[in-house]
Design a protein around this motif. Structure first.
Motif, PDB file in Angstrom:
ATOM      1  N   ILE A 282      40.859  38.282  47.179  1.00 15.62           N
ATOM      2  CA  ILE A 282      39.693  37.414  47.296  1.00 15.62           C
ATOM      3  C   ILE A 282      38.550  38.138  48.001  1.00 15.62           C
ATOM      4  CG2 ILE A 282      38.800  35.322  48.411  1.00 15.62           C
ATOM      5  CD1 ILE A 282      40.402  34.799  45.869  1.00 15.62           C
ATOM      6  N   TYR A 286      34.837  38.707  46.523  1.00 17.26           N
ATOM      7  CA  TYR A 286      33.672  38.308  47.316  1.00 17.26           C
ATOM      8  C   TYR A 286      32.724  39.491  47.503  1.00 17.26           C
ATOM      9  CZ  TYR A 286      31.153  37.779  51.752  1.00 17.26           C
ATOM     10  OH  TYR A 286      30.189  37.784  52.739  1.00 17.26           O
ATOM     11  N   THR A 337      40.682  33.571  53.796  1.00 16.89           N
ATOM     12  CA  THR A 337      40.773  33.592  52.330  1.00 16.89           C
ATOM     13  C   THR A 337      39.995  32.434  51.719  1.00 16.89           C
ATOM     14  OG1 THR A 337      42.971  34.624  52.417  1.00 16.89           O
ATOM     15  CG2 THR A 337      42.360  33.527  50.367  1.00 16.89           C
ATOM     16  N   PHE A 341      36.593  32.792  49.517  1.00 17.48           N
ATOM     17  CA  PHE A 341      36.668  32.247  48.163  1.00 17.48           C
ATOM     18  C   PHE A 341      35.453  31.365  47.866  1.00 17.48           C
ATOM     19  CE2 PHE A 341      38.055  28.664  45.437  1.00 17.48           C
ATOM     20  CZ  PHE A 341      38.285  29.375  44.259  1.00 17.48           C
ATOM     21  N   ILE A 344      32.168  33.407  47.124  1.00 18.78           N
ATOM     22  CA  ILE A 344      32.082  34.294  45.963  1.00 18.78           C
ATOM     23  C   ILE A 344      30.867  33.920  45.117  1.00 18.78           C
ATOM     24  CG2 ILE A 344      33.184  34.807  43.740  1.00 18.78           C
ATOM     25  CD1 ILE A 344      35.875  34.736  45.185  1.00 18.78           C
ATOM     26  N   PHE A 357      40.047  30.855  37.891  1.00 20.46           N
ATOM     27  CA  PHE A 357      39.646  30.008  39.024  1.00 20.46           C
ATOM     28  C   PHE A 357      39.698  28.537  38.652  1.00 20.46           C
ATOM     29  CE2 PHE A 357      36.953  33.058  41.862  1.00 20.46           C
ATOM     30  CZ  PHE A 357      38.107  33.815  42.082  1.00 20.46           C
TER      31      PHE A 357
END
Length: 413
Positions: A282, A286, A337, A341, A344, A357
């Motif tokens: 992740i 990102y 995380t 997430f 992003i 996703f």
């Protein structure tokens, strides 16, 4: 990278997750509320120990000898005291230790939500639905429900509230120069050190992250503030570190016990692979979708290294790093995380990743609930054996010793 608003994952993708996890989290809270009128006596719970410490704090005072628990012990000299101090005013208010502990747990959840919603989420330009996601995916995850709510890790729960506050402050100063408002770091860091030593330890990695991206004068200010914070709490931690004889942060290797020892949980072993690996993936997404900023790579290099050391089990052999149990590391990496997430840049993802996703945001809450339902039992009410043992207390006049496994008797004491 400047703290600017980016095109994140569409809000509508999170509605299903938020509704489902909210309902399940509420069901678990309602179930755990039975602790108000049923004292927990099952093997896997820390609730009873925290209730005992709170009761003894009111009866005997901090540091004084508790005579009616085996051979006696100095109260809260060798366990983090702040969660008991935090609950004590409410104990005076309610006059019932079970109501008090459940209330303080709910209060800590509420304060955590407020911190995420009105401070961290607002500062980081997260939409309102994503602030709910950050709270629910952390506290409503199988690890959050099992560790905090079901087992009753009051000190760790309060410690992670302070972790979130500290993370919020560190992110702010990642983008801004240090000013006098940073002095609030001192009482926060000091309180964290007497709230839970393991959460304090893993939180310190974030301070190292901040040090890496600051200039020399600001680094000196941060280090000096940390020294003052530790000096303010030395009245407790110095005695704790010097007199535990290996029982707490002495010779015991918490990671070894929770990862590679014969009695280590399979769930811990699996999660200690999955969570660090997902965190690394992740972070890469990102970082890549936000144009690979060098400052972000430097800042997150510390938790990335922590995740890699946990993933490879090398951390087991590193002094001090091997003291906390793996749950504390898992929870820290899980929070980071979820946060990354949500940050992003959705526009820069490939169609394949977007589809993964989208499907993941449907499957993950279902997976969380299934794992929690299977491996984290609901509140265990008194069995007939429990009732029979309690009934024998009417015949006791004076002190008793219960023979057998101490931990299976701890709730009765």
């Amino acid at each position: 990278m400047k703290n600017i608003k980016i095109k994140g994952i569409p809000n509508r993708w999170f509605y299903f997750s938020v509704i489902l996890l909210s309902l399940y989290f509420l069901i678990r809270i309602i179930d755990q509320s039975k602790i108000i009128w049923i004292f927990p006596l099952d093997f896997t719970n820390d609730h009873s120990a925290h209730m005992a410490m709170l009761y003894f704090l009111k009866e005997y005072g901090f540091g004084n000898l508790v005579p009616n628990w085996y051979g006696g012990f100095p109260l809260l000299k060798f366990y983090h005291p702040f969660s008991s101090f935090y609950a004590l005013p409410f104990y005076y208010l309610f006059g019932n230790v079970q109501i008090t502990m459940f209330f303080t747990m709910m209060l800590t959840y509420a304060l955590s939500f407020i911190t995420i919603f009105f401070l961290l989420g607002k500062n980081e330009n997260l939409s309102k639905i994503k602030r709910f996601v950050l709270f629910l995916f952390f506290f409503g995850s199988p690890w959050g429900i099992g560790y905090f709510l079901r087992v009753g890790k009051y000190s760790e729960l309060l410690g992670f509230l302070m972790f979130i506050l500290l993370f919020t402050m560190i992110l702010w100063y990642k983008y801004h120069k240090l000013d006098w408002w940073f002095l609030f770091f001192i009482p926060l860091y000091s309180l964290l050190s007497i709230t839970h030593i393991s959460v304090f330890f893993v939180s310190s990695f974030l301070i190292l992250s901040l040090l890496l991206i600051k200039k020399n004068k600001e680094r000196i200010f941060i280090i000096f503030s940390g020294i003052i914070a530790m000096a303010l709490s030395s009245w407790w931690w110095w005695s704790f570190m010097m007199n535990t004889d290996g029982r707490s942060y002495g010779i015991l290797n918490g990671l070894q016990r929770s990862l590679i020892s014969a009695g280590a949980s399979l769930n811990d072993k699996i999660s200690a692979f999955v969570i660090p690996a997902v965190f690394i993936i992740i972070f890469y997404l990102y970082w890549k979708t936000n144009n690979k900023p060098r400052k972000e790579l430097i800042f997150y290099s510390v938790p990335l290294m922590v995740g890699l050391l946990i993933l490879t089990r090398i951390a087991i052999f590193i002094p001090f790093m091997n003291k906390p149990i793996v749950d504390t590391y898992n929870l820290m990496l899980l929070f980071l995380t979820i946060f990354l997430f949500l940050k992003i840049n959705f526009n820069n993802l490939s169609k394949t990743i977007k589809k993964i996703f989208y499907i993941g945001l449907i499957l993950i809450p279902l997976f969380f609930i299934c794992i929690s339902f299977i491996f984290t039992p609901f509140f265990i009410e008194h069995t007939q054996e429990n009732k029979d043992i309690i009934g024998l207390f009417d015949y006791v006049d004076g002190k008793i010793i219960m023979v057998g496994d101490y931990f299976s008797h701890e709730g009765y004491y």
